[in-house]
Design a protein around this motif. Sequence first.
Motif, PDB file in Angstrom:
ATOM      1  N   LEU A   1     -18.920   4.561   4.337  1.00 20.72           N
ATOM      2  CA  LEU A   1     -19.185   5.879   4.394  1.00 20.72           C
ATOM      3  C   LEU A   1     -20.017   6.144   5.783  1.00 20.72           C
ATOM      4  CD1 LEU A   1     -20.562   6.533   0.664  1.00 20.72           C
ATOM      5  CD2 LEU A   1     -18.775   7.748   1.954  1.00 20.72           C
ATOM      6  N   GLY A   2     -20.483   5.059   6.410  1.00 27.87           N
ATOM      7  CA  GLY A   2     -21.234   5.147   7.628  1.00 27.87           C
ATOM      8  C   GLY A   2     -22.438   5.389   7.562  1.00 27.87           C
ATOM      9  N   LEU A   3     -23.273   5.041   6.525  1.00 28.52           N
ATOM     10  CA  LEU A   3     -24.609   5.293   6.050  1.00 28.52           C
ATOM     11  C   LEU A   3     -25.557   4.357   6.676  1.00 28.52           C
ATOM     12  CD1 LEU A   3     -24.049   6.346   2.270  1.00 28.52           C
ATOM     13  CD2 LEU A   3     -24.356   7.919   4.464  1.00 28.52           C
ATOM     14  N   GLY A   4     -25.266   3.234   7.262  1.00 32.62           N
ATOM     15  CA  GLY A   4     -25.981   2.250   8.014  1.00 32.62           C
ATOM     16  C   GLY A   4     -26.936   1.464   6.875  1.00 32.62           C
TER      17      GLY A   4
ATOM     18  N   LEU B   1     -26.274  13.555  -2.252  1.00 31.76           N
ATOM     19  CA  LEU B   1     -25.976  12.789  -3.772  1.00 31.76           C
ATOM     20  C   LEU B   1     -24.351  12.636  -3.634  1.00 31.76           C
ATOM     21  CD1 LEU B   1     -27.876  14.857  -6.261  1.00 31.76           C
ATOM     22  CD2 LEU B   1     -28.185  12.510  -5.365  1.00 31.76           C
ATOM     23  N   TYR B   2     -24.047  11.529  -4.286  1.00 25.59           N
ATOM     24  CA  TYR B   2     -22.482  11.461  -4.558  1.00 25.59           C
ATOM     25  C   TYR B   2     -22.288  10.992  -6.131  1.00 25.59           C
ATOM     26  CZ  TYR B   2     -23.213  10.049   0.302  1.00 25.59           C
ATOM     27  OH  TYR B   2     -23.741  10.087   1.712  1.00 25.59           O
TER      28      TYR B   2
ATOM     29  N   VAL C   1     -19.096  12.120   3.310  1.00 29.06           N
ATOM     30  CA  VAL C   1     -20.763  12.178   3.298  1.00 29.06           C
ATOM     31  C   VAL C   1     -20.785  13.893   3.198  1.00 29.06           C
ATOM     32  CG1 VAL C   1     -22.636  11.734   4.463  1.00 29.06           C
ATOM     33  CG2 VAL C   1     -20.897  10.006   4.512  1.00 29.06           C
ATOM     34  N   PRO C   2     -21.810  14.199   2.284  1.00 29.18           N
ATOM     35  CA  PRO C   2     -22.047  15.417   2.174  1.00 29.18           C
ATOM     36  C   PRO C   2     -23.027  15.827   3.598  1.00 29.18           C
ATOM     37  CG  PRO C   2     -22.742  14.305   0.096  1.00 29.18           C
ATOM     38  CD  PRO C   2     -22.227  13.491   1.109  1.00 29.18           C
ATOM     39  N   SER C   3     -22.671  17.200   3.828  1.00 30.59           N
ATOM     40  CA  SER C   3     -23.368  17.737   5.075  1.00 30.59           C
ATOM     41  C   SER C   3     -24.722  18.122   4.843  1.00 30.59           C
ATOM     42  CB  SER C   3     -22.593  18.888   5.791  1.00 30.59           C
ATOM     43  OG  SER C   3     -22.472  19.900   4.817  1.00 30.59           O
TER      44      SER C   3
ATOM     45  N   SER D   1     -20.706  15.032  -3.068  1.00 30.51           N
ATOM     46  CA  SER D   1     -19.592  14.603  -2.589  1.00 30.51           C
ATOM     47  C   SER D   1     -19.314  13.874  -3.997  1.00 30.51           C
ATOM     48  CB  SER D   1     -19.838  13.446  -1.471  1.00 30.51           C
ATOM     49  OG  SER D   1     -18.578  12.900  -1.215  1.00 30.51           O
ATOM     50  N   LEU D   2     -17.856  13.986  -4.087  1.00 35.79           N
ATOM     51  CA  LEU D   2     -16.938  13.141  -5.220  1.00 35.79           C
ATOM     52  C   LEU D   2     -16.055  12.115  -4.693  1.00 35.79           C
ATOM     53  CD1 LEU D   2     -16.433  13.039  -8.340  1.00 35.79           C
ATOM     54  CD2 LEU D   2     -14.756  14.669  -8.019  1.00 35.79           C
ATOM     55  N   LEU D   3     -16.309  10.777  -5.191  1.00 29.05           N
ATOM     56  CA  LEU D   3     -15.179   9.904  -4.742  1.00 29.05           C
ATOM     57  C   LEU D   3     -14.539   9.477  -6.116  1.00 29.05           C
ATOM     58  CD1 LEU D   3     -17.731   9.602  -2.632  1.00 29.05           C
ATOM     59  CD2 LEU D   3     -16.360   7.526  -1.858  1.00 29.05           C
ATOM     60  N   LEU D   4     -13.211   9.557  -5.983  1.00 30.18           N
ATOM     61  CA  LEU D   4     -12.357   9.109  -7.249  1.00 30.18           C
ATOM     62  C   LEU D   4     -11.611   8.148  -6.935  1.00 30.18           C
ATOM     63  CD1 LEU D   4     -11.123  12.807  -7.819  1.00 30.18           C
ATOM     64  CD2 LEU D   4     -12.667  11.687  -9.328  1.00 30.18           C
TER      65      LEU D   4
END
Length: 181
Positions: free
Chosen positions: A32-35, A12-13, A137-139, A72-75
Amino acid sequence: MSCGFQDKKHRLYIVSALADTKVDMKILSQRLGLGKGGVRMAPEENLRQVLQVPLGCVTPFALFNESASAVSLLLDQGLKSKQSCYFHPLTNDVTIALSSSNLDKFLLSIGKQPAYVDLEASPVVGKDNPPDLADLVPSGAFCSSEESVENPTPKDAPQVNVPKEKTCLPVKAKPKVQNKG
């Protein structure tokens, strides 16, 4: 405005941005490199299980809940230039205002490093240009909507010396006006 997203691995983000910031989810996913799976709106069940808030109440304050420790928090970097940032305090019938520095103090008090990013940027991502937001990216993976979380409990309230700021009226409240005469 804050929204909850998840990737195909159920990580989650929370993305918190100014209302006029245009966030391209495809570009954000690449950064984010998520493909190909990318990020999409998180199902309400996952918001309730992990963030412990219903749809429409996603907020950085939900990271206070222990069940949200790996979110993960993106501000939006634009929040730094504003005198006040406005967020719902786990419910959408009230809005509170605080400065970005006080938001940072709150996040640091719960063990979250504030990550301000340019959400409108679209850098080239490829073989020679790795994703610039991959470290956000959360682990860990979260429970899917088919799994359950048993009685998630909030962390003990941290003791933080944050100055009180303006508390806005509930959204539905209207001032009463009396006519005398």
